[in-house]
Design a protein around this motif. Structure first.
Motif, PDB file in Angstrom:
ATOM      1  N   LYS A  64       0.835  -1.207   0.000  1.00  0.00           N
ATOM      2  CA  LYS A  64       0.000   0.000   0.000  1.00  0.00           C
ATOM      3  C   LYS A  64       0.871   1.259   0.000  1.00  0.00           C
ATOM      4  CE  LYS A  64      -2.252   0.848   3.803  1.00  0.00           C
ATOM      5  NZ  LYS A  64      -1.684   2.142   4.302  1.00  0.00           N
ATOM      6  N   PRO A  65       0.665   2.173  -0.978  1.00  0.00           N
ATOM      7  CA  PRO A  65       1.381   3.460  -0.943  1.00  0.00           C
ATOM      8  C   PRO A  65       0.848   4.344   0.182  1.00  0.00           C
ATOM      9  CG  PRO A  65      -0.166   3.407  -2.773  1.00  0.00           C
ATOM     10  CD  PRO A  65      -0.181   2.035  -2.175  1.00  0.00           C
ATOM     11  N   PHE A  66       1.602   5.386   0.534  1.00  0.00           N
ATOM     12  CA  PHE A  66       1.305   6.188   1.727  1.00  0.00           C
ATOM     13  C   PHE A  66      -0.032   6.916   1.647  1.00  0.00           C
ATOM     14  CE2 PHE A  66       3.115   9.266  -1.151  1.00  0.00           C
ATOM     15  CZ  PHE A  66       2.455  10.451  -0.870  1.00  0.00           C
ATOM     16  N   TYR A  67      -0.504   7.248   0.460  1.00  0.00           N
ATOM     17  CA  TYR A  67      -1.698   8.083   0.330  1.00  0.00           C
ATOM     18  C   TYR A  67      -2.997   7.261   0.341  1.00  0.00           C
ATOM     19  CZ  TYR A  67      -0.821   6.549  -4.465  1.00  0.00           C
ATOM     20  OH  TYR A  67      -0.566   5.778  -5.572  1.00  0.00           O
ATOM     21  N   PHE A  68      -2.898   5.935   0.340  1.00  0.00           N
ATOM     22  CA  PHE A  68      -4.082   5.082   0.435  1.00  0.00           C
ATOM     23  C   PHE A  68      -4.295   4.647   1.878  1.00  0.00           C
ATOM     24  CE2 PHE A  68      -4.044   3.385  -4.199  1.00  0.00           C
ATOM     25  CZ  PHE A  68      -4.937   4.379  -4.562  1.00  0.00           C
ATOM     26  N   THR A  69      -5.546   4.700   2.323  1.00  0.00           N
ATOM     27  CA  THR A  69      -5.901   4.139   3.624  1.00  0.00           C
ATOM     28  C   THR A  69      -6.309   2.680   3.431  1.00  0.00           C
ATOM     29  OG1 THR A  69      -8.248   4.736   3.431  1.00  0.00           O
ATOM     30  CG2 THR A  69      -6.740   6.412   4.343  1.00  0.00           C
ATOM     31  N   ASP A  70      -6.430   1.962   4.549  1.00  0.00           N
ATOM     32  CA  ASP A  70      -6.912   0.579   4.469  1.00  0.00           C
ATOM     33  C   ASP A  70      -8.323   0.545   3.879  1.00  0.00           C
ATOM     34  OD1 ASP A  70      -4.567  -0.387   5.563  1.00  0.00           O
ATOM     35  OD2 ASP A  70      -5.331  -0.340   7.632  1.00  0.00           O
ATOM     36  N   GLY A  71      -9.106   1.586   4.190  1.00  0.00           N
ATOM     37  CA  GLY A  71     -10.456   1.664   3.640  1.00  0.00           C
ATOM     38  C   GLY A  71     -10.456   1.853   2.138  1.00  0.00           C
ATOM     39  N   ASP A  72      -9.478   2.612   1.625  1.00  0.00           N
ATOM     40  CA  ASP A  72      -9.367   2.808   0.176  1.00  0.00           C
ATOM     41  C   ASP A  72      -9.112   1.480  -0.530  1.00  0.00           C
ATOM     42  OD1 ASP A  72      -9.740   5.569   0.265  1.00  0.00           O
ATOM     43  OD2 ASP A  72      -7.588   5.973   0.527  1.00  0.00           O
ATOM     44  N   ILE A  73      -8.182   0.707   0.001  1.00  0.00           N
ATOM     45  CA  ILE A  73      -7.842  -0.577  -0.622  1.00  0.00           C
ATOM     46  C   ILE A  73      -9.030  -1.534  -0.546  1.00  0.00           C
ATOM     47  CG2 ILE A  73      -6.311  -2.574  -0.516  1.00  0.00           C
ATOM     48  CD1 ILE A  73      -4.986  -0.050  -1.548  1.00  0.00           C
ATOM     49  N   ALA A  74      -9.709  -1.544   0.604  1.00  0.00           N
ATOM     50  CA  ALA A  74     -10.877  -2.418   0.746  1.00  0.00           C
ATOM     51  C   ALA A  74     -11.962  -2.023  -0.250  1.00  0.00           C
ATOM     52  CB  ALA A  74     -11.406  -2.350   2.173  1.00  0.00           C
ATOM     53  N   LEU A  75     -12.178  -0.719  -0.433  1.00  0.00           N
ATOM     54  CA  LEU A  75     -13.183  -0.240  -1.372  1.00  0.00           C
ATOM     55  C   LEU A  75     -12.783  -0.590  -2.806  1.00  0.00           C
ATOM     56  CD1 LEU A  75     -15.736   1.323  -2.101  1.00  0.00           C
ATOM     57  CD2 LEU A  75     -14.396   3.452  -1.965  1.00  0.00           C
ATOM     58  N   ALA A  76     -11.493  -0.451  -3.127  1.00  0.00           N
ATOM     59  CA  ALA A  76     -11.019  -0.778  -4.474  1.00  0.00           C
ATOM     60  C   ALA A  76     -11.270  -2.257  -4.785  1.00  0.00           C
ATOM     61  CB  ALA A  76      -9.538  -0.456  -4.601  1.00  0.00           C
ATOM     62  N   LYS A  77     -10.989  -3.130  -3.825  1.00  0.00           N
ATOM     63  CA  LYS A  77     -11.207  -4.562  -4.041  1.00  0.00           C
ATOM     64  C   LYS A  77     -12.701  -4.885  -4.119  1.00  0.00           C
ATOM     65  CE  LYS A  77      -6.870  -5.997  -1.867  1.00  0.00           C
ATOM     66  NZ  LYS A  77      -6.220  -6.763  -0.779  1.00  0.00           N
ATOM     67  N   GLU A  78     -13.491  -4.164  -3.346  1.00  0.00           N
ATOM     68  CA  GLU A  78     -14.947  -4.360  -3.401  1.00  0.00           C
ATOM     69  C   GLU A  78     -15.496  -3.956  -4.766  1.00  0.00           C
ATOM     70  OE1 GLU A  78     -18.869  -2.238  -1.433  1.00  0.00           O
ATOM     71  OE2 GLU A  78     -17.057  -2.416  -0.200  1.00  0.00           O
ATOM     72  N   ARG A  79     -14.988  -2.845  -5.310  1.00  0.00           N
ATOM     73  CA  ARG A  79     -15.413  -2.392  -6.644  1.00  0.00           C
ATOM     74  C   ARG A  79     -15.065  -3.424  -7.713  1.00  0.00           C
ATOM     75  NH1 ARG A  79     -15.233   2.478  -8.972  1.00  0.00           N
ATOM     76  NH2 ARG A  79     -13.174   1.996  -9.855  1.00  0.00           N
ATOM     77  N   LEU A  80     -13.880  -3.994  -7.608  1.00  0.00           N
ATOM     78  CA  LEU A  80     -13.448  -4.984  -8.594  1.00  0.00           C
ATOM     79  C   LEU A  80     -14.273  -6.262  -8.487  1.00  0.00           C
ATOM     80  CD1 LEU A  80      -9.578  -4.515  -8.379  1.00  0.00           C
ATOM     81  CD2 LEU A  80     -11.119  -3.697 -10.163  1.00  0.00           C
ATOM     82  N   ALA A  81     -14.579  -6.654  -7.268  1.00  0.00           N
ATOM     83  CA  ALA A  81     -15.403  -7.847  -7.084  1.00  0.00           C
ATOM     84  C   ALA A  81     -16.801  -7.638  -7.663  1.00  0.00           C
ATOM     85  CB  ALA A  81     -15.487  -8.200  -5.597  1.00  0.00           C
ATOM     86  N   LYS A  82     -17.338  -6.428  -7.477  1.00  0.00           N
ATOM     87  CA  LYS A  82     -18.660  -6.110  -8.022  1.00  0.00           C
ATOM     88  C   LYS A  82     -18.642  -6.131  -9.556  1.00  0.00           C
ATOM     89  CE  LYS A  82     -20.726  -2.889  -5.844  1.00  0.00           C
ATOM     90  NZ  LYS A  82     -21.142  -1.530  -5.342  1.00  0.00           N
TER      91      LYS A  82
END
Length: 458
Positions: free
Chosen positions: A234-252
């Motif tokens: 994870k790069p510094f500007y992403f939060t754990d919530g950002d990564i979780a949301l990104a993976k959720e979007r891809l799964a959808k």
């Protein structure tokens, strides 16, 4: 009643314009719009800068050739084609390995910035060559280091974005191709005029120095902001919530994350139609599009000045910029095959004019400039691959690598056979090359439409 219809037309046009520029739909939750904004700032900034300097270099060799390199090294054979041959040999060899590496989460964040540093060093080296053999060696190294950049960036885009947002980003990123080519023309004209003899160096050598100077800051930006794929560190500007949301979007969107890399990737890919159709399309694109970039050779043959030779072709690149962005954006709104058909029709007209050849000079300029319509063809094709093969990350990486490998392998021998620099069929007349380009433009369109139909049937 007529007024009502007119109002509907105005509303429809307004809706279209709004959709074209609407990158962050109000229907998205605030967190998702913020995530997209972060992705755009990180991926697109580095990817655009990286792509810009790559195409700046790819065009530099042609501009250097017509701006003094040819005379300085007494190159009166097919050396310009051989510069490209050495480049594409390396490009082909390292394409699939590079793509498979960039699909690995631990490597995808760092691979492109690291290659950028090495690429900059070799670019500087091109300004100090003393013979043609050294240029061949530099072009080989450049091709090796550039191999995963183009398809790899498409893979990264398809790993974060989907649907219309993917098409829009791909088209925006792709404008750096013609932008780098266009800026190269102006830089070479300026270098030839203002830097010739400075430091004891020819003007064409300064172009490679300028290109190398651009490269190292781009690499630094990449190490800081480039995110790789969602499963990368994870790069510094992403939060754990950002990564979780990104993976959720891809799964959808049913975009599968990377899995195990093994021989099964090759087996399941070869059993499906995707790789065969898309590789065929890209081969057609490479063969048909080769002569489009050599308006400068026609201008040199017509006796235009060095400054005009470097500046007049930039109109084609400006058109390319518009069609790269607008055509790909429209393909996210309307059926993509309609955009492909419109662009192909304009390019076919230009090819016919080139086959006839003896036409009024204004029409010849129009024909060269219409080749700029090809700007949308590649980003639409690769965005379609990302969309059609989104359920298998490894297959997607392998297909994109194979497209570049087999497509660019034709660059190794096709220019020598169909587009020689000298001879009765040589540049820019290409009595054999232009008819072949016309045929493969039509085959590209047919292959793309076939892919759309096969995907819809499934």
């Amino acid at each position: 009643m007529a007024a009502t219809k007119e109002g509907q037309k105005r509303l429809s046009l307004f809706g279209l314009i709004k959709e074209i520029f609407n990158w962050y739909p109000s229907s998205y939750p605030a967190a998702e719009r913020k995530l997209l904004f972060k992705l755009d700032l990180s991926i697109l900034i580095f990817a655009c800068l990286c792509f810009f300097v790559k195409f700046l270099d790819q065009t530099n060799i042609s501009n250097a050739y017509v701006s003094g390199l040819k005379e300085e090294f007494a190159l009166y054979g097919n050396e310009l084609n051989f510069f490209n041959v050495w480049y594409y040999v390396a490009y082909v060899i390292f394409q699939i390995p590079g793509m498979l590496l960039i699909s690995r989460p631990q490597l995808s964040r760092w691979l492109l910035p690291a290659l950028e540093v090495l690429w900059g060093i070799v670019t500087f080296a091109q300004s100090r060559v003393t013979n043609v053999e050294q240029i061949y060696a530099c072009r080989f190294l450049i091709g090796m280091l550039e191999a995963p950049v183009f398809a790899g960036t498409h893979f990264i885009l398809g790993s974060w974005y989907s649907g219309p947002e993917l098409f829009k980003r791909a088209g925006t990123w792709f404008i750096c191709n013609p932008l780098g080519t266009m800026v190269s023309g102006y830089l070479q004209a300026a270098a030839y005029t203002n830097l010739s003899g400075v430091g004891g160096l020819s003007g064409w050598r300064w172009l490679f120095i300028i290109d190398g100077i651009f490269t190292l800051p781009v690499a630094f930006i990449g190490f800081v902001v480039f995110p790789g794929i969602p499963d990368s560190p994870k790069p510094f500007y992403f939060t754990d919530g950002d990564i979780a949301l990104a993976k959720e979007r891809l799964a959808k969107a049913k975009v599968r994350k990377p899995g195990k890399l093994g021989l099964d990737v090759f087996k399941r890919t070869l059993r499906r139609w995707h790789i065969w159709i898309f590789v065929f399309c890209y081969i057609c694109m490479i063969i048909s599009g080769y002569p489009n970039a050599y308006m400068n050779l026609w201008l040199k043959d017509e006796g235009y000045s060095v400054v005009q030779i470097n500046q007049l072709p930039t109109v084609t690149h400006a058109i390319n910029i518009v069609t790269s962005w607008l055509g790909t954006t429209l393909a996210a709104i309307y059926p993509s095959w309609t955009v492909y058909t419109g662009a192909t029709a304009g390019i076919v007209f230009s090819n016919i004019c080139m086959i006839v050849w003896r036409i009024p000079k204004p029409l010849m300029f129009v024909s060269w400039y219409l080749f700029g319509l090809s700007g949308c063809l590649s980003p639409i094709l690769y965005s379609t691959v990302n969309t059609v093969v989104k359920a298998d990350s490894e297959e997607r990486a392998l297909i994109m690598g194979a497209m570049m490998t087999f497509g660019y392998s034709f660059y190794i021998w096709v220019p020598l056979l169909l587009f020689p620099t000298v001879g009765p069929n040589g540049a820019p007349r290409w009595r054999v090359g232009w008819p072949v380009a016309l045929v493969f433009h039509v085959l590209l369109w047919a292959g793309f439409v076939a892919a759309i139909l096969l995907h819809r049937r499934k």
